[in-house]
Design an enzyme around this catalytic site. Structure first.
Site, mmCIF file in Angstrom:
data_model
loop_
_atom_site.group_PDB
_atom_site.id
_atom_site.type_symbol
_atom_site.label_atom_id
_atom_site.label_comp_id
_atom_site.label_asym_id
_atom_site.label_seq_id
_atom_site.Cartn_x
_atom_site.Cartn_y
_atom_site.Cartn_z
ATOM 1 N N CYS A 116 2.722 8.770 7.191
ATOM 2 C CA CYS A 116 3.321 8.751 5.742
ATOM 3 C C CYS A 116 2.459 10.044 4.949
ATOM 4 C CB CYS A 116 2.853 7.563 4.883
ATOM 5 S SG CYS A 116 3.668 6.104 5.559
ATOM 6 N N HIS A 256 3.417 8.965 -2.651
ATOM 7 C CA HIS A 256 4.066 8.390 -1.510
ATOM 8 C C HIS A 256 4.812 6.976 -1.979
ATOM 9 C CE1 HIS A 256 5.303 6.704 2.144
ATOM 10 N NE2 HIS A 256 4.511 5.881 2.364
ATOM 11 N N ASN A 286 10.508 2.611 1.809
ATOM 12 C CA ASN A 286 9.595 3.555 2.391
ATOM 13 C C ASN A 286 9.955 4.368 3.331
ATOM 14 O OD1 ASN A 286 7.176 4.872 3.600
ATOM 15 N ND2 ASN A 286 6.048 2.972 3.643
HETATM 16 O O1 UT7 Z 1 3.339 3.589 4.018
HETATM 17 C C1 UT7 Z 1 2.108 3.193 3.881
HETATM 18 C C2 UT7 Z 1 1.818 2.124 4.453
HETATM 19 N N1 UT7 Z 1 2.326 0.908 3.924
HETATM 20 C C3 UT7 Z 1 2.350 0.309 2.876
HETATM 21 O O2 UT7 Z 1 1.421 0.790 1.977
HETATM 22 C C4 UT7 Z 1 2.493 -1.073 2.837
HETATM 23 C C5 UT7 Z 1 1.434 -1.959 2.209
HETATM 24 N N2 UT7 Z 1 1.548 -3.247 2.082
HETATM 25 C C6 UT7 Z 1 2.317 -3.669 1.057
HETATM 26 O O3 UT7 Z 1 2.855 -3.055 0.464
HETATM 27 C C7 UT7 Z 1 2.274 -5.138 0.849
HETATM 28 O O4 UT7 Z 1 0.964 -5.812 1.457
HETATM 29 C C8 UT7 Z 1 3.590 -6.106 1.402
HETATM 30 C C9 UT7 Z 1 4.564 -5.706 0.432
HETATM 31 C C10 UT7 Z 1 3.646 -5.743 2.783
HETATM 32 C C11 UT7 Z 1 3.200 -7.700 1.484
HETATM 33 O O5 UT7 Z 1 3.111 -7.900 0.060
HETATM 34 P P1 UT7 Z 1 1.762 -8.919 -0.226
HETATM 35 O O6 UT7 Z 1 1.773 -9.250 -1.648
HETATM 36 O O7 UT7 Z 1 0.698 -8.384 0.258
HETATM 37 O O8 UT7 Z 1 2.095 -10.463 0.439
HETATM 38 P P2 UT7 Z 1 1.254 -10.889 1.706
HETATM 39 O O9 UT7 Z 1 1.317 -9.998 2.710
HETATM 40 O O10 UT7 Z 1 -0.123 -11.367 0.943
HETATM 41 O O11 UT7 Z 1 2.190 -12.053 1.822
HETATM 42 C C12 UT7 Z 1 2.353 -13.087 0.829
HETATM 43 C C13 UT7 Z 1 3.267 -14.312 1.272
HETATM 44 C C14 UT7 Z 1 2.987 -14.542 2.608
HETATM 45 O O12 UT7 Z 1 3.244 -16.294 2.648
HETATM 46 P P3 UT7 Z 1 2.152 -16.896 2.760
HETATM 47 O O13 UT7 Z 1 1.209 -16.956 3.679
HETATM 48 O O14 UT7 Z 1 1.458 -16.917 1.271
HETATM 49 O O15 UT7 Z 1 2.710 -18.415 2.653
HETATM 50 C C15 UT7 Z 1 3.964 -14.100 3.400
HETATM 51 O O16 UT7 Z 1 4.272 -14.865 4.806
HETATM 52 O O17 UT7 Z 1 4.557 -13.600 1.299
HETATM 53 C C16 UT7 Z 1 5.264 -14.061 2.424
HETATM 54 N N3 UT7 Z 1 6.078 -12.760 2.814
HETATM 55 C C17 UT7 Z 1 7.536 -12.814 2.623
HETATM 56 N N4 UT7 Z 1 8.380 -13.787 1.844
HETATM 57 C C18 UT7 Z 1 9.363 -13.516 1.518
HETATM 58 C C19 UT7 Z 1 5.944 -11.764 3.635
HETATM 59 N N5 UT7 Z 1 6.872 -11.013 3.708
HETATM 60 C C20 UT7 Z 1 7.909 -11.651 3.055
HETATM 61 C C21 UT7 Z 1 9.300 -11.466 2.641
HETATM 62 N N6 UT7 Z 1 9.936 -12.251 1.938
HETATM 63 N N7 UT7 Z 1 9.739 -10.317 3.360
#
Ligand code: UT7
Length: 329
Positions: A116, A256, A286
């Site tokens: 990225c 980004h 993204n």
């Molecule tokens: O381009 C540069 C690289 N990429 C990035 O910068 C991305 C960086 N990461 C992020 O933007 C975030 O970490 C995400 C958007 C990917 C995830 O958000 P988060 O607030 O960090 O969520 P999490 O991974 O901590 O997940 C929270 C919950 C989990 O459920 P439990 O374990 O709490 O029951 C996930 O399974 O949300 C769940 N979850 C979803 N639920 C509904 C993860 N993806 C989804 C989804 N829909 N699409």
């Protein structure tokens, strides 16, 4: 900060595929909701290519628009740099397909892969080519078809990514406009947190590796998020120091576009109000190396970025890689 920058951006262009993929479409594909996606990421739609379309198609359209904007002929281009993690083929470089398509037969053409952060790495290279008089005209493209390496059964990743390309033409600066400073870093110790394991020489495309879904993006979202916030904040602070700028000198932060919460944290770190921050992650998701050049082009066209404005570009991605640039437009 140099008084007269070596290189300046003399034209920009972008290309977004026609097909839209909304959060409501994704609700039908995986266990997710529009509410979760918008509140956790800020993304509402993303655009993806049709069958048969590839990264160089988007890159070619963005490049032609940038050349037209710059009033530069393709045969004047000395170097084409294409930043991408989704090249058309294993080799040769995606840049040579663009070279063929636009007729830039006097150019050297090659790809760079800095995830990225690719556009910022490319900007630093373009600036160096021009500063050292190796080139007069550099065409820099950031383009991706991330939909080709996205697993649409994995809700952790498939809601995030989109396709697109952006391009910039750079030439020697003859005034105070141009690249004021650049900053690039990486840390290979953390490569496993965001990667595509397969399709290379380590894990070739065998049936077993396909079965293990190595042809798709894998990400430890929460860890990546934390590093992105820290590194993008560091890179934003660092570029102000390198360019000799204060917060008050900055007209627009163009980060980004990965997640609205990362964008907000970066802006907060250098104390910029929301009206000085460019956001289009809601529309495109993204798009990796394409996100910054798409945003630059859009901001120039909708009047958010005017001639003479100082913009701070900042990015973070797999590798990890991160970096920033200060540019007077
Ligand atoms: O381009 C540069 C690289 N990429 C990035 O910068 C991305 C960086 N990461 C992020 O933007 C975030 O970490 C995400 C958007 C990917 C995830 O958000 P988060 O607030 O960090 O969520 P999490 O991974 O901590 O997940 C929270 C919950 C989990 O459920 P439990 O374990 O709490 O029951 C996930 O399974 O949300 C769940 N979850 C979803 N639920 C509904 C993860 N993806 C989804 C989804 N829909 N699409």
């Amino acid at each position: 900060m140099r008084n007269q920058p070596a290189a300046k951006i003399v034209g920009t262009g972008a290309s977004i595929p026609e097909k839209v993929l909304t959060n409501f479409d994704l609700e039908k594909m995986v266990d997710t909701t529009d509410e979760w996606i918008t509140s956790r990421t800020g993304i509402e739609t993303r655009y993806i290519v049709q069958d048969g379309q590839c990264t160089s198609d988007l890159g070619t359209e963005a490049a032609l628009r940038a050349l037209k904007d710059a009033r530069v002929k393709a045969k004047e281009v000395d170097v084409i740099i294409f930043a991408t993690i989704t090249s058309d083929v294993g080799f040769p470089a995606t840049a040579v397909f663009v070279q063929k398509n636009i007729g830039a037969h006097n150019a050297a053409a090659f790809d760079i892969q800095a995830t990225c952060t690719g556009f910022i790495y490319g900007l630093e290279m373009a600036d160096a080519f021009i500063a050292t008089r190796r080139a007069k005209t550099v065409l820099l493209i950031g383009g991706e078809t991330l939909s080709r390496i996205t697993d649409y059964s994995d809700r952790n990743t498939c809601v995030l990514f989109g396709d697109g390309a952006g391009a910039a033409v750079l030439q020697p600066s003859d005034d105070d406009r141009g690249i004021l400073a650049t900053y690039t870093r990486s840390d290979g110790r953390l490569h496993n947190l965001l990667m595509m394991e397969g399709m290379g020489t380590k894990n070739p495309p065998t049936a077993q590796n396909y079965h293990e879904k190595m042809q798709y993006i894998q990400m430890e979202g929460r860890d990546v998020f934390k590093h992105a916030v820290t590194c993008m904040g560091d890179a934003a602070e660092m570029i102000l120091v390198k360019a000799g700028l204060s917060q008050a000198d900055v007209d627009l932060l163009i980060p980004h576009q990965a997640n609205i919460r990362i964008i907000d944290a970066t802006a907060k770190r250098i104390k910029l109000p929301p009206e000085k921050v460019y956001v289009n992650v809601n529309k495109y998701g993204n798009t990796s190396a394409a996100s910054i050049p798409i945003a630059i082009d859009e901001a120039r066209r909708n009047g958010r970025l005017k001639q003479g404005d100082v913009a701070i570009l900042v990015a973070f991605g797999g590798g990890f890689t991160w970096g920033s640039a200060a540019v007077r437009f």
